[in-house]
Design an enzyme around this catalytic site. Structure first.
Site, PDB file in Angstrom:
ATOM      1  N   HIS A  17      -5.390   2.292  -3.773  1.00  0.00           N
ATOM      2  CA  HIS A  17      -4.306   1.414  -4.210  1.00  0.00           C
ATOM      3  C   HIS A  17      -3.773   0.646  -2.998  1.00  0.00           C
ATOM      4  CE1 HIS A  17      -3.174   3.913  -8.040  1.00  0.00           C
ATOM      5  NE2 HIS A  17      -4.480   3.694  -7.934  1.00  0.00           N
TER       6      HIS A  17
ATOM      7  N   GLU B  11      -0.829   0.401  -1.663  1.00  0.00           N
ATOM      8  CA  GLU B  11       0.020   1.182  -0.757  1.00  0.00           C
ATOM      9  C   GLU B  11      -0.825   2.116   0.102  1.00  0.00           C
ATOM     10  OE1 GLU B  11       2.458   0.633  -4.609  1.00  0.00           O
ATOM     11  OE2 GLU B  11       0.364   0.978  -4.074  1.00  0.00           O
TER      12      GLU B  11
ATOM     13  N   CYS C 237       0.980   7.119  -4.928  1.00  0.00           N
ATOM     14  CA  CYS C 237       1.418   6.282  -3.809  1.00  0.00           C
ATOM     15  C   CYS C 237       2.809   6.680  -3.328  1.00  0.00           C
ATOM     16  CB  CYS C 237       1.378   4.811  -4.209  1.00  0.00           C
ATOM     17  SG  CYS C 237      -0.303   4.206  -4.454  1.00  0.00           S
TER      18      CYS C 237
END
Length: 162
Positions: A58, A60, A91
């Site tokens: 992801h 992040e 995250c």
């Protein structure tokens, strides 16, 4: 939120939005993240799930990986993060473990769910509260621009239904 924080939040968020757009052009889903530490930009990344065949890549997470490599440290005390979407539980936990100070976000988990992402509908603030975290979470930063990324992605060749 003070004008200083608003300026910091919007500047970082614009970098995150630009990163998400770069990701969309590269066939990735519409998420971006920017991290600064002591006023210095240390990471700007986008989601790389498809490019890396890594479900954990992801925005992040990829930004945290870059920031930690750049600083040579796994703890980013005092770091400020802007994410185009409210961090998912994975995250949010990583941001907590990295000891960042503040996370700004634009779109919400519900916004992501509404366009078809398979989200765990656990608000980031609730995860922090239940987990006893001290990270400051600030939503509603450029939300229209962040939600617009979903439409841009859905109309792009990069669109992959989840």
């Amino acid at each position: 939120m003070s004008n200083v924080l608003t300026g910091e939040a919007e500047a970082l968020m614009r970098l995150a939005v630009d990163a998400a757009r770069r990701g969309i052009k590269q066939g990735q889903s519409p998420f971006g993240c920017a991290i600064s530490l002591e006023g210095t930009l240390i990471a700007v990344e986008h989601n790389r799930v498809f490019a890396s065949t890594d479900i954990t890549a992801h925005a992040e997470i990829t930004a945290l990986r870059e920031a930690c490599l750049k600083t040579g440290c796994i703890h980013l005390q005092g770091a400020v993060v802007a994410s185009t979407c409210e961090p998912c539980p994975m995250c949010m936990a990583a941001l907590h473990w990295a000891r960042v100070a503040r996370v700004y976000y634009g779109a919400t988990i519900d916004d992501a769910t509404d366009v078809g992402f398979n989200e765990l509908r656990v608000p980031a603030a609730e995860l922090i509260r239940v987990g006893g975290g001290s990270l400051e979470l600030v939503g509603g930063i450029l939300p229209a621009e962040c939600r617009a990324l979903f439409s841009e992605w859905r109309s792009s060749p990069a669109y992959h239904p989840y």
